[in-house]
Design a protein around this motif. Structure first.
Motif, PDB file in Angstrom:
ATOM      1  N   MET A 154       0.978  -1.224  -0.022  1.00 41.71           N
ATOM      2  CA  MET A 154       0.049   0.071  -0.112  1.00 41.71           C
ATOM      3  C   MET A 154       0.894   1.259   0.296  1.00 41.71           C
ATOM      4  SD  MET A 154      -1.259  -0.305   3.802  1.00 41.71           S
ATOM      5  CE  MET A 154      -0.295  -0.299   5.245  1.00 41.71           C
ATOM      6  N   GLY A 155       0.458   2.285  -0.392  1.00 44.86           N
ATOM      7  CA  GLY A 155       0.982   3.588  -0.437  1.00 44.86           C
ATOM      8  C   GLY A 155       1.846   4.020   0.781  1.00 44.86           C
ATOM      9  N   ALA A 156       1.404   3.636   1.672  1.00 46.69           N
ATOM     10  CA  ALA A 156       2.088   4.233   3.216  1.00 46.69           C
ATOM     11  C   ALA A 156       3.541   3.512   3.144  1.00 46.69           C
ATOM     12  CB  ALA A 156       1.472   3.912   4.215  1.00 46.69           C
ATOM     13  N   TYR A 157       3.862   2.594   2.604  1.00 48.27           N
ATOM     14  CA  TYR A 157       5.032   1.661   2.627  1.00 48.27           C
ATOM     15  C   TYR A 157       6.120   2.878   1.784  1.00 48.27           C
ATOM     16  CZ  TYR A 157       2.640  -2.495   4.047  1.00 48.27           C
ATOM     17  OH  TYR A 157       2.095  -3.524   4.639  1.00 48.27           O
ATOM     18  N   VAL A 158       5.692   3.604   1.139  1.00 45.15           N
ATOM     19  CA  VAL A 158       6.813   4.633   0.471  1.00 45.15           C
ATOM     20  C   VAL A 158       7.879   5.137   1.573  1.00 45.15           C
ATOM     21  CG1 VAL A 158       5.293   6.728   0.435  1.00 45.15           C
ATOM     22  CG2 VAL A 158       7.351   6.457  -1.293  1.00 45.15           C
ATOM     23  N   ILE A 159       7.067   5.280   2.795  1.00 46.49           N
ATOM     24  CA  ILE A 159       8.160   6.221   3.872  1.00 46.49           C
ATOM     25  C   ILE A 159       9.332   5.074   4.101  1.00 46.49           C
ATOM     26  CG2 ILE A 159       7.957   6.440   6.280  1.00 46.49           C
ATOM     27  CD1 ILE A 159       6.088   8.375   4.270  1.00 46.49           C
ATOM     28  N   ALA A 160       9.257   4.009   3.906  1.00 45.92           N
ATOM     29  CA  ALA A 160      10.392   3.055   4.038  1.00 45.92           C
ATOM     30  C   ALA A 160      11.526   3.479   3.320  1.00 45.92           C
ATOM     31  CB  ALA A 160       9.982   1.489   3.771  1.00 45.92           C
ATOM     32  N   TYR A 161      11.331   4.233   2.197  1.00 43.37           N
ATOM     33  CA  TYR A 161      12.652   4.477   1.133  1.00 43.37           C
ATOM     34  C   TYR A 161      12.787   5.836   0.894  1.00 43.37           C
ATOM     35  CZ  TYR A 161       9.289   3.420  -2.564  1.00 43.37           C
ATOM     36  OH  TYR A 161       8.143   3.388  -3.314  1.00 43.37           O
ATOM     37  N   LEU A 162      11.666   6.784   1.209  1.00 45.21           N
ATOM     38  CA  LEU A 162      11.567   8.015   0.701  1.00 45.21           C
ATOM     39  C   LEU A 162      12.802   9.080   1.018  1.00 45.21           C
ATOM     40  CD1 LEU A 162       9.771  10.246  -0.723  1.00 45.21           C
ATOM     41  CD2 LEU A 162       8.911  10.670   1.650  1.00 45.21           C
ATOM     42  N   MET A 163      13.332   8.803   2.514  1.00 42.54           N
ATOM     43  CA  MET A 163      14.502   9.363   2.799  1.00 42.54           C
ATOM     44  C   MET A 163      15.697   8.896   1.855  1.00 42.54           C
ATOM     45  SD  MET A 163      16.070   9.711   6.524  1.00 42.54           S
ATOM     46  CE  MET A 163      14.497  10.013   7.450  1.00 42.54           C
ATOM     47  N   ALA A 164      15.669   7.782   1.715  1.00 42.79           N
ATOM     48  CA  ALA A 164      16.839   7.247   1.234  1.00 42.79           C
ATOM     49  C   ALA A 164      16.946   7.484  -0.718  1.00 42.79           C
ATOM     50  CB  ALA A 164      17.001   5.588   1.069  1.00 42.79           C
ATOM     51  N   VAL A 165      15.516   7.686  -0.977  1.00 41.60           N
ATOM     52  CA  VAL A 165      15.650   8.071  -2.365  1.00 41.60           C
ATOM     53  C   VAL A 165      15.731   9.623  -2.651  1.00 41.60           C
ATOM     54  CG1 VAL A 165      13.841   8.529  -4.253  1.00 41.60           C
ATOM     55  CG2 VAL A 165      13.720   6.572  -3.214  1.00 41.60           C
ATOM     56  N   LEU A 166      15.333  10.545  -1.793  1.00 42.70           N
ATOM     57  CA  LEU A 166      15.719  11.999  -1.668  1.00 42.70           C
ATOM     58  C   LEU A 166      17.179  11.939  -1.784  1.00 42.70           C
ATOM     59  CD1 LEU A 166      14.971  14.781  -1.687  1.00 42.70           C
ATOM     60  CD2 LEU A 166      14.872  14.903   0.890  1.00 42.70           C
ATOM     61  N   PHE A 167      17.860  11.421  -0.767  1.00 40.56           N
ATOM     62  CA  PHE A 167      19.437  11.606  -0.655  1.00 40.56           C
ATOM     63  C   PHE A 167      20.248  10.710  -1.759  1.00 40.56           C
ATOM     64  CE2 PHE A 167      18.175  13.267   3.329  1.00 40.56           C
ATOM     65  CZ  PHE A 167      18.978  14.263   3.792  1.00 40.56           C
ATOM     66  N   GLU A 168      19.909   9.649  -2.138  1.00 39.55           N
ATOM     67  CA  GLU A 168      20.570   8.903  -2.890  1.00 39.55           C
ATOM     68  C   GLU A 168      20.240   9.115  -4.600  1.00 39.55           C
ATOM     69  OE1 GLU A 168      23.499   5.919  -3.652  1.00 39.55           O
ATOM     70  OE2 GLU A 168      22.988   6.921  -1.915  1.00 39.55           O
ATOM     71  N   ILE A 169      18.829   9.366  -4.819  1.00 40.69           N
ATOM     72  CA  ILE A 169      18.662   9.322  -6.143  1.00 40.69           C
ATOM     73  C   ILE A 169      18.370  10.618  -6.553  1.00 40.69           C
ATOM     74  CG2 ILE A 169      16.838   8.300  -7.772  1.00 40.69           C
ATOM     75  CD1 ILE A 169      19.062   6.284  -6.569  1.00 40.69           C
TER      76      ILE A 169
END
Length: 423
Positions: free
Chosen positions: A329-344
């Motif tokens: 479900m959509g809430a799982y984006v929180i798992a990697y959102l921080m990593a995506v912002l800094f890494e990608i």
């Protein structure tokens, strides 16, 4: 307060946060200077403005009741505080230690609002550690940390709903930092951290393991360390409660949105009828791709050190989970959102900013719309004749497209950047 009113307020907050993000992105020189001269003041000032003040306004001034999973978390925390045994005396879809961890703030203040504040503090500690890691690599790290505080998905799902999935990145971050400090013989440390995570957060963190084993130099050694911790823990649980400790795994059978299955279901149902009460096969197929794609990426990057690819593999694993798992479900984006912002994400590129904002808006809007219109399952294209269903279905498609974009960019970062022939 009526739920539709809350939703409209969320939209206004999203708009204000998005404007703040655009302003922050437009000031790279200012934030680079602050990073050199006063990063603590800016970071903790942002924490105060975008987390503590809103928490006080929502939960102390307006005295709103916590929503989302927090009532269930509070139930578990109360039971754990009272000495209950997880899975036997109370329900839990998390790892065995999770309920006892979230009971810590309840010992201080016996109120569900204390758990929300605890989640905010945990998120900020993870963000601070992320910033400390990336500021050695980029003069935009403080700018990215400030942007993160204003991301609508993080604001809504952590500050308002108290979601804990960001802890996944916290665990991966600890493993990554360990491999940065110890470039050889790191398998014991990784095994210890990984095993502790599986006992602490959720069993879904296991998705990262196959890809990680491809790039570590001594995978068997890491597995033996994990087994030395995990097997006694499982044996103890089985001794106490039998197979009730499998409760978190059984929770994954519920079909959710948005994911590749939910958007292709009208087509799939043209050939096969899906029984939602017997959807195990669908999740097993999704699991196959969730594991295979990150393993393929890891295999293509196996010549690189684990500390060069671990953040990317983490992102790949959990964005694949959201793409391929029918229970995601959509809430799982929180798992990697921080990593995506800094890494990608490269905030110098318009398309990156557009996808980042779109993903955040969609993550907030789509789940509400889906629930508000009755959680429809699109078993045929005929259902899309309903304008509300069509709108929600389009939101799902856009969400999945954002996930696929992140996966593509992650592949480029992990594999193609250092090996152009892999393209």
């Amino acid at each position: 307060m009526p739920i539709i009113t809350v939703f409209y307020i969320k939209l206004l907050i999203n708009l204000a946060l998005s404007i703040g993000i655009i302003w922050t992105i437009s000031k790279p020189g200012q934030f680079a200077r602050w990073q050199r001269e006063s990063d603590r003041l800016v970071f903790w000032g942002s924490f105060l403005i975008f987390r503590i003040v809103p928490w006080i306004a929502i939960f102390l001034v307006l005295y709103e009741e916590p929503r989302g999973d927090i009532p269930f978390f509070f139930y578990k925390a109360q039971a754990a505080k009272s000495g209950g045994f997880v899975y036997r005396d109370f329900w839990s879809y998390h790892a065995p230690l999770y309920a006892y961890i979230i009971s810590i703030p309840v010992w201080i203040w016996h109120n569900a609002r204390a758990i929300v504040l605890f989640m905010v503090i945990m998120e900020t500690l993870i963000l601070w550690l992320t910033y400390q890691t990336y500021k050695l690599r980029s003069d935009r790290a403080l700018q990215l940390a400030t942007v993160y505080y204003m991301l609508p998905a993080a604001f809504m799902y952590i500050l308002v709903d108290g979601q804990e999935e960001v802890w996944f990145w916290g665990a991966a971050l600890l493993m990554w930092r360990f491999t940065l400090r110890k470039t050889t013989g790191y398998e014991v440390g990784l095994g210890l951290i990984y095993a502790a995570t599986l006992l602490t957060i959720k069993v879904t963190f296991i998705f990262l393991l196959p890809a990680l084993l491809v790039v570590v130099r001594k995978p068997v050694k890491m597995l033996l360390v994990m087994a030395a911790i995990g097997l006694p823990a499982v044996a103890f649980l089985y001794w106490q409660i039998g197979d009730l400790f499998l409760m978190p795994i059984r929770h994954t059978e519920q079909l959710m949105t948005p994911n590749l299955f939910s958007v292709t279901r009208p087509l799939i149902e043209s050939f096969f009828t899906i029984d939602e009460k017997k959807s195990t096969l669908i999740n097993w197929v999704g699991l196959l791709f969730t594991v295979f794609v990150p393993v393929y990426i890891a295999w293509k990057a196996r010549h690189r050190h684990v500390n060069e690819v671990l953040p990317g593999l983490f992102i790949a694993c959990f964005v694949c989970m959201m793409i391929f798992q029918a229970s995601a479900m959509g809430a799982y984006v929180i798992a990697y959102l921080m990593a995506v912002l800094f890494e990608i994400i490269d905030i110098r590129k318009t398309i990156h900013i557009a996808v980042l904002l779109a993903l955040n808006w969609l993550t907030v809007v789509q789940p509400f719309v889906w629930v508000y219109i009755g959680q429809p399952a699109y078993t045929s294209f005929g259902k899309l004749g309903n304008p509300s269903f069509l709108l929600e279905y389009i939101l799902q498609i856009l969400n999945v497209l954002c996930f696929l974009w992140i996966l593509r960019e992650t592949y480029r970062k992990v594999v193609i950047v250092t090996n152009p022939e892999a393209a």
